[in-house]
Design a protein around this motif. Structure first.
Motif, PDB file in Angstrom:
ATOM      1  N   ARG A   1     -28.095 -18.586  60.053  1.00 33.78           N
ATOM      2  CA  ARG A   1     -27.415 -17.931  58.921  1.00 33.78           C
ATOM      3  C   ARG A   1     -28.293 -16.904  58.215  1.00 33.78           C
ATOM      4  O   ARG A   1     -27.820 -16.192  57.350  1.00 33.78           O
ATOM      5  CB  ARG A   1     -26.958 -18.976  57.920  1.00 33.78           C
ATOM      6  N   ASP A   2     -29.571 -16.850  58.568  1.00 36.26           N
ATOM      7  CA  ASP A   2     -30.504 -15.921  57.922  1.00 36.26           C
ATOM      8  C   ASP A   2     -30.158 -14.490  58.340  1.00 36.26           C
ATOM      9  O   ASP A   2     -30.357 -14.098  59.485  1.00 36.26           O
ATOM     10  CB  ASP A   2     -31.938 -16.267  58.320  1.00 36.26           C
ATOM     11  N   VAL A   3     -29.651 -13.703  57.400  1.00 35.62           N
ATOM     12  CA  VAL A   3     -29.222 -12.334  57.710  1.00 35.62           C
ATOM     13  C   VAL A   3     -30.396 -11.418  58.037  1.00 35.62           C
ATOM     14  O   VAL A   3     -30.207 -10.366  58.645  1.00 35.62           O
ATOM     15  CB  VAL A   3     -28.355 -11.727  56.587  1.00 35.62           C
ATOM     16  N   ASN A   4     -31.615 -11.809  57.675  1.00 34.35           N
ATOM     17  CA  ASN A   4     -32.794 -11.003  58.002  1.00 34.35           C
ATOM     18  C   ASN A   4     -33.123 -11.052  59.492  1.00 34.35           C
ATOM     19  O   ASN A   4     -33.891 -10.228  59.982  1.00 34.35           O
ATOM     20  CB  ASN A   4     -34.006 -11.460  57.187  1.00 34.35           C
ATOM     21  N   LEU A   5     -32.555 -12.011  60.198  1.00 36.66           N
ATOM     22  CA  LEU A   5     -32.803 -12.146  61.641  1.00 36.66           C
ATOM     23  C   LEU A   5     -31.692 -11.520  62.479  1.00 36.66           C
ATOM     24  O   LEU A   5     -31.696 -11.643  63.707  1.00 36.66           O
ATOM     25  CB  LEU A   5     -32.958 -13.624  62.005  1.00 36.66           C
ATOM     26  N   ARG A   6     -30.741 -10.866  61.850  1.00 34.62           N
ATOM     27  CA  ARG A   6     -29.590 -10.312  62.566  1.00 34.62           C
ATOM     28  C   ARG A   6     -29.946  -9.027  63.297  1.00 34.62           C
ATOM     29  O   ARG A   6     -30.694  -8.190  62.800  1.00 34.62           O
ATOM     30  CB  ARG A   6     -28.435 -10.010  61.601  1.00 34.62           C
ATOM     31  N   LEU A   7     -29.395  -8.910  64.486  1.00 35.92           N
ATOM     32  CA  LEU A   7     -29.454  -7.656  65.244  1.00 35.92           C
ATOM     33  C   LEU A   7     -28.200  -6.886  64.860  1.00 35.92           C
ATOM     34  O   LEU A   7     -27.096  -7.424  64.943  1.00 35.92           O
ATOM     35  CB  LEU A   7     -29.507  -7.942  66.738  1.00 35.92           C
ATOM     36  N   THR A   8     -28.354  -5.653  64.431  1.00 39.21           N
ATOM     37  CA  THR A   8     -27.218  -4.920  63.880  1.00 39.21           C
ATOM     38  C   THR A   8     -26.842  -3.684  64.671  1.00 39.21           C
ATOM     39  O   THR A   8     -25.839  -3.050  64.383  1.00 39.21           O
ATOM     40  CB  THR A   8     -27.507  -4.508  62.431  1.00 39.21           C
ATOM     41  N   ALA A   9     -27.628  -3.334  65.671  1.00 40.12           N
ATOM     42  CA  ALA A   9     -27.333  -2.145  66.482  1.00 40.12           C
ATOM     43  C   ALA A   9     -27.629  -2.448  67.945  1.00 40.12           C
ATOM     44  O   ALA A   9     -28.581  -3.173  68.262  1.00 40.12           O
ATOM     45  CB  ALA A   9     -28.167  -0.956  66.013  1.00 40.12           C
ATOM     46  N   ALA A  10     -26.828  -1.887  68.824  1.00 43.93           N
ATOM     47  CA  ALA A  10     -27.014  -2.111  70.260  1.00 43.93           C
ATOM     48  C   ALA A  10     -28.395  -1.678  70.725  1.00 43.93           C
ATOM     49  O   ALA A  10     -28.964  -2.271  71.643  1.00 43.93           O
ATOM     50  CB  ALA A  10     -25.937  -1.373  71.051  1.00 43.93           C
ATOM     51  N   SER A  11     -28.962  -0.687  70.092  1.00 43.17           N
ATOM     52  CA  SER A  11     -30.275  -0.184  70.495  1.00 43.17           C
ATOM     53  C   SER A  11     -31.382  -1.209  70.288  1.00 43.17           C
ATOM     54  O   SER A  11     -32.485  -1.035  70.800  1.00 43.17           O
ATOM     55  CB  SER A  11     -30.599   1.101  69.729  1.00 43.17           C
ATOM     56  N   GLN A  12     -31.114  -2.296  69.568  1.00 44.60           N
ATOM     57  CA  GLN A  12     -32.097  -3.353  69.378  1.00 44.60           C
ATOM     58  C   GLN A  12     -32.207  -4.259  70.609  1.00 44.60           C
ATOM     59  O   GLN A  12     -33.118  -5.082  70.680  1.00 44.60           O
ATOM     60  CB  GLN A  12     -31.765  -4.177  68.141  1.00 44.60           C
ATOM     61  N   GLY A  13     -31.298  -4.103  71.560  1.00 41.49           N
ATOM     62  CA  GLY A  13     -31.352  -4.871  72.792  1.00 41.49           C
ATOM     63  C   GLY A  13     -32.194  -4.152  73.831  1.00 41.49           C
ATOM     64  O   GLY A  13     -32.629  -3.018  73.639  1.00 41.49           O
ATOM     65  N   ARG A  14     -32.417  -4.820  74.937  1.00 38.39           N
ATOM     66  CA  ARG A  14     -33.189  -4.235  76.039  1.00 38.39           C
ATOM     67  C   ARG A  14     -32.309  -3.298  76.861  1.00 38.39           C
ATOM     68  O   ARG A  14     -31.152  -3.607  77.124  1.00 38.39           O
ATOM     69  CB  ARG A  14     -33.711  -5.331  76.956  1.00 38.39           C
ATOM     70  N   ALA A  15     -32.893  -2.205  77.315  1.00 36.69           N
ATOM     71  CA  ALA A  15     -32.172  -1.276  78.185  1.00 36.69           C
ATOM     72  C   ALA A  15     -31.947  -1.923  79.548  1.00 36.69           C
ATOM     73  O   ALA A  15     -32.788  -2.674  80.035  1.00 36.69           O
ATOM     74  CB  ALA A  15     -32.966   0.017  78.359  1.00 36.69           C
ATOM     75  N   SER A  16     -30.814  -1.640  80.152  1.00 31.00           N
ATOM     76  CA  SER A  16     -30.496  -2.186  81.462  1.00 31.00           C
ATOM     77  C   SER A  16     -31.001  -1.241  82.547  1.00 31.00           C
ATOM     78  O   SER A  16     -30.430  -0.173  82.761  1.00 31.00           O
ATOM     79  CB  SER A  16     -28.982  -2.369  81.620  1.00 31.00           C
ATOM     80  N   LEU A  17     -32.070  -1.641  83.209  1.00 34.10           N
ATOM     81  CA  LEU A  17     -32.626  -0.796  84.266  1.00 34.10           C
ATOM     82  C   LEU A  17     -31.707  -0.749  85.477  1.00 34.10           C
ATOM     83  O   LEU A  17     -31.603   0.272  86.141  1.00 34.10           O
ATOM     84  CB  LEU A  17     -34.012  -1.297  84.665  1.00 34.10           C
ATOM     85  N   LYS A  18     -31.015  -1.861  85.767  1.00 33.79           N
ATOM     86  CA  LYS A  18     -30.084  -1.869  86.899  1.00 33.79           C
ATOM     87  C   LYS A  18     -28.921  -0.930  86.634  1.00 33.79           C
ATOM     88  O   LYS A  18     -28.472  -0.218  87.524  1.00 33.79           O
ATOM     89  CB  LYS A  18     -29.559  -3.284  87.163  1.00 33.79           C
TER      90      LYS A  18
END
Length: 170
Positions: free
Chosen positions: A99-116
């Motif tokens: 529930r900690d909103v400080n740990l939220r990912l809010t944009a797709a760019s925060q994920g890893r790029a798909s090399l495949k």
């Protein structure tokens, strides 16, 4: 409130789509359901089945350690919050901090790029693509805010830079 945890070997999986199973918990941290991860096949249809299963359970929050930016974007587009977790923590601790909103990912760019995905030429590639037709699912997202865009093919001939990796000296 429903919280989904991708689980491998009794802990939070290090990568979302590679988890052995997905467990769903209620707001009181009681296990509701645990299903085998349909995304283990690795193709786009399998990953869509995982997303559909999460939606079917009316999941509010997904806790992940690592997630690809395309899947992260799809979860966010579906209105599902994604919380950063650490697989060194117990499941009880992960559920408590979900529930900690400080740990939220809010944009797709925060994920890893798909090399495949890039290697296939993205959705616009000549090898058949992955079936997303190069269309975004949310008209409010621009290619700049998406991080990795299905709308632009990768630039051929330019070296890809990875954080933490040095180019070979010639």
């Amino acid at each position: 409130m429903i919280i989904a945890l991708p689980i491998s070997r009794g802990r939070l999986a290090s990568h979302f789509t590679k988890a052995q199973q997905v467990s769903f918990y209620d707001e009181n941290h009681q296990l509701l359901l645990s299903i085998p991860n349909p995304a283990l096949g690795g193709n786009c249809q399998d990953k869509k089945a995982l997303l559909d299963a999460i939606r079917a359970q009316k999941t509010d929050i997904v806790v992940v350690q690592h997630i690809g930016e395309r899947m992260l974007g799809k979860l966010l587009d579906a209105g599902i919050s994604v919380s950063q977790g650490d697989n060194q923590l117990s499941i009880v601790a992960l559920l408590a901090q979900s529930r900690d909103v400080n740990l939220r990912l809010t944009a797709a760019s925060q994920g890893r790029a798909s090399l495949k995905h890039l290697a296939k030429g993205g959705c616009c590639g000549t090898k058949g693509g992955c079936g997303c037709s190069g269309k975004t699912t949310n008209a409010k997202l621009s290619p700049a805010t998406m991080g990795l865009s299905c709308l632009t093919p990768p630039i051929s001939g330019s070296p890809i830079q990875y954080s933490g990796f040095r180019q070979l000296q010639k």
